[in-house]
Design an enzyme around this catalytic site. Structure first.
Site, PDB file in Angstrom:
ATOM      1  N   LYS A 271      11.682 101.924   4.240  1.00  0.00           N
ATOM      2  CA  LYS A 271      10.931 102.008   2.987  1.00  0.00           C
ATOM      3  C   LYS A 271      11.405 100.906   2.030  1.00  0.00           C
ATOM      4  CE  LYS A 271      10.153 107.024   2.895  1.00  0.00           C
ATOM      5  NZ  LYS A 271       8.676 106.966   2.904  1.00  0.00           N
ATOM      6  N   ARG A 345       6.454 114.681  10.794  1.00  0.00           N
ATOM      7  CA  ARG A 345       5.604 115.311  11.810  1.00  0.00           C
ATOM      8  C   ARG A 345       6.313 115.373  13.162  1.00  0.00           C
ATOM      9  NH1 ARG A 345       1.096 110.836  10.720  1.00  0.00           N
ATOM     10  NH2 ARG A 345       2.194 110.916   8.718  1.00  0.00           N
TER      11      ARG A 345
END
Ligand code: BES
Ligand code: MN
Ligand code: ZN
Length: 493
Positions: A271, A345
């Protein structure tokens, strides 16, 4: 802060400290009822004069503070508008409690007495939720204001009943506050091992806690979850909590599953630096689950509930997984990991499969700070809900409205499902440019069989930029009350 609820005795002029009384709004303006009227008389009309001078109308949450009044024992009187008397709901009472403590917490008063004839337990819950501050890391007085209020006493009718209700609310607030603490703690304090150790404390409440370590998860084929944590010096863990509160021992449990990424750097798909510190909150879904388990066991709910959290840290390192890696899952399906930052996920895939396989639940609800796109869609007011069951959505929606943790249902379906097909594996872990929250939900859906399931994307609701009436800015504990209420309203003996 000690909160007590006692019976009203009708005598208000001798109460010391801060004294809070309410005044509803009516056609003529505000209405002076017994506590306010009695005080006003003892004060020779000074309360009414102050109210009129400050243009007090009795509107919801409006406040007039009179300092050092003469004729009464109180050192200050806070007159609070109720709004329309008929429309004061439990939730509005809760907000009033929050507003009042926020107004008085640094007032220099040690004792606050609140005269509230109805719904006092709810107002007390508001006080409890709003007084929370996370100030443990301040070491100098220069940095931290210390709350002055040590005790809050409510005076109400049918105090016994209100007190009994509040005893239960306190257990729920314990869960909310624990969740807020866990989310606020930084990544060097809360990492999988330290987090699991804290969760083990739940055994004191009668919850069975089981921890799966990396060896065990490897044996079960959980490559997807393990892949996320493989770049971290911390080892990944799955923690299973079980509360058997139902008299029917064989009753299938309801199951709550939480994303517990204790820090999300993005991994090799790193990020950007700005704001990365926010990603300590990426275990927010798991905090909702452990907080709810605490609340449910704390109030001895008559239901069987299982909580499952996947605890991992997503780090870039020479052992981290690479974009393009293909991993297996406990379900047997394979995943092409095209972006290591779509890690939540991957963790939940194995958690969901494990839960339905091992615990055969009535239904599953997972919570996760899963996608930035969720915040784009719904902001910070509603969490997104994705589900294969209208019935479960209805129950969740109702519970959410009752505790002011709102949900908005989002679509899922085949057209979205196609977007995660991969060229070389059963699926890839990212969709296209659009519908990012939905393709994330579709991914999870592939790890759910016939069991009713709902996925709650709490990326926008787990943390707030501004305070609300019942929460300081920062971690909200969103989800704890929702799950607790879902169980209370639908699944208890
Ligand atoms: N934990 C983040 C989601 C997130 C991002 C929540 C920003 C709140 C604010 C999640 O793991 C993530 O990084 N998701 C990616 C998915 C993308 C790579 C498909 C995202 O939302 O950008
Ligand atoms: Mn991520
Ligand atoms: Zn994440």
């Amino acid at each position: 802060m000690k909160i007590t609820i006692n019976e009203i005795n009708g005598e208000y002029t001798n109460i010391e400290g801060a004294l809070v009384v309410f005044s509803p709004k009516n056609k003529e303006g505000y209405e002076f009822r017994p506590p306010a009227a009695q005080l006003d008389e003892a004060m020779n009309g000074a309360l009414k004069k102050a109210a009129d001078t400050s243009n007090f109308k009795g509107s919801f949450g409006q406040m007039v503070e009179v300092l050092a009044p003469t004729g009464v024992a109180a050192s200050r009187i806070l007159l609070v508008g109720l709004g329309d008397m008929e429309k004061v709901t439990p939730l509005l009472s809760e907000r009033l409690g929050g507003k009042i403590i926020n107004k008085l917490i640094y007032s220099n008063e040690k004792k606050v007495t609140i005269v509230k004839g109805q719904l006092a337990s709810h107002a007390a819950m508001g006080v409890l939720l709003r007084q929370y501050k996370f100030d443990k890391y301040y070491t100098t007085e220069k940095n931290v204001k210390k709350p002055s209020v040590e005790a809050v006493e409510f005076l109400t009718h049918k105090a016994d009943l209100a007190d009994e209700e509040f005893k239960e609310f306190e257990k729920i607030a314990d869960g909310v506050i624990w969740a807020r603490d866990l989310v606020t703690e930084p990544g060097n304090v809360i990492y999988p091992e330290s987090y699991a150790a804290q969760i083990e404390d739940l055994t004191k409440l009668g919850i069975e806690v089981e921890i799966l370590d990396e060896d065990k998860m490897e044996e079960l084929g959980m490559e997807s979850l393990l892949g996320v944590g493989q770049g971290s010096a911390s080892s990944s863990l799955m923690v299973i909590m079980r509360w058997n509160g139902s008299a029917k021992k064989d009753e299938a449990p309801v199951a709550f599953i939480g994303k517990g990424v204790t820090f999300d750097t993005g991994g090799i798909s790193l990020k950007p630096g700005a704001g990365m510190g926010d990603m300590k909150f990426d275990m927010g879904g798991s905090a909702s689950v452990v907080g709810a388990m605490k609340a449910i066991a704390g109030r001895k709910a008559k239901a069987n509930v299982v909580g499952v959290v996947g605890l991992v840290e997503n780090m870039p390192s020479s052992t981290a997984q690479r974009p393009g890696d293909v991993v297996g899952t406990m379900s047997g399906q394979t995943i092409e990991v095209l972006n290591t930052d779509a890690e939540g996920r991957l963790v939940l895939a194995d958690c969901l499969w494990y839960t339905q396989d091992t615990h055969k639940p009535k239904f599953m609800v997972d919570l996760a700070t899963l996608t930035g796109a969720m915040m784009v869609a719904l902001g910070q007011e509603y969490a997104g809900m994705f589900s294969n069951s209208d019935e479960l959505c209805e129950m969740l929606n109702k519970a959410g409205q009752d505790v002011d943790e709102l949900l908005w249902r989002m679509p899922i379906g085949d057209a979205y499902d196609k977007m995660i097909n991969s060229d070389i594996a059963d699926m890839k872990n990212i969709g296209g440019k659009y519908a990012g929250s939905i393709t994330a939900a579709q991914f999870l859906h592939r790890f759910v069989n016939d069991v009713p399931w709902a996925h709650l994307d709490i990326a926008g609701t787990a943390w707030r930029q501004k305070p609300s009436d019942v929460a300081e800015k920062g971690a909200t504990g969103y989800g704890v009350r929702l799950l607790d209420r879902l169980v209370k309203d639908n699944f208890e003996d």
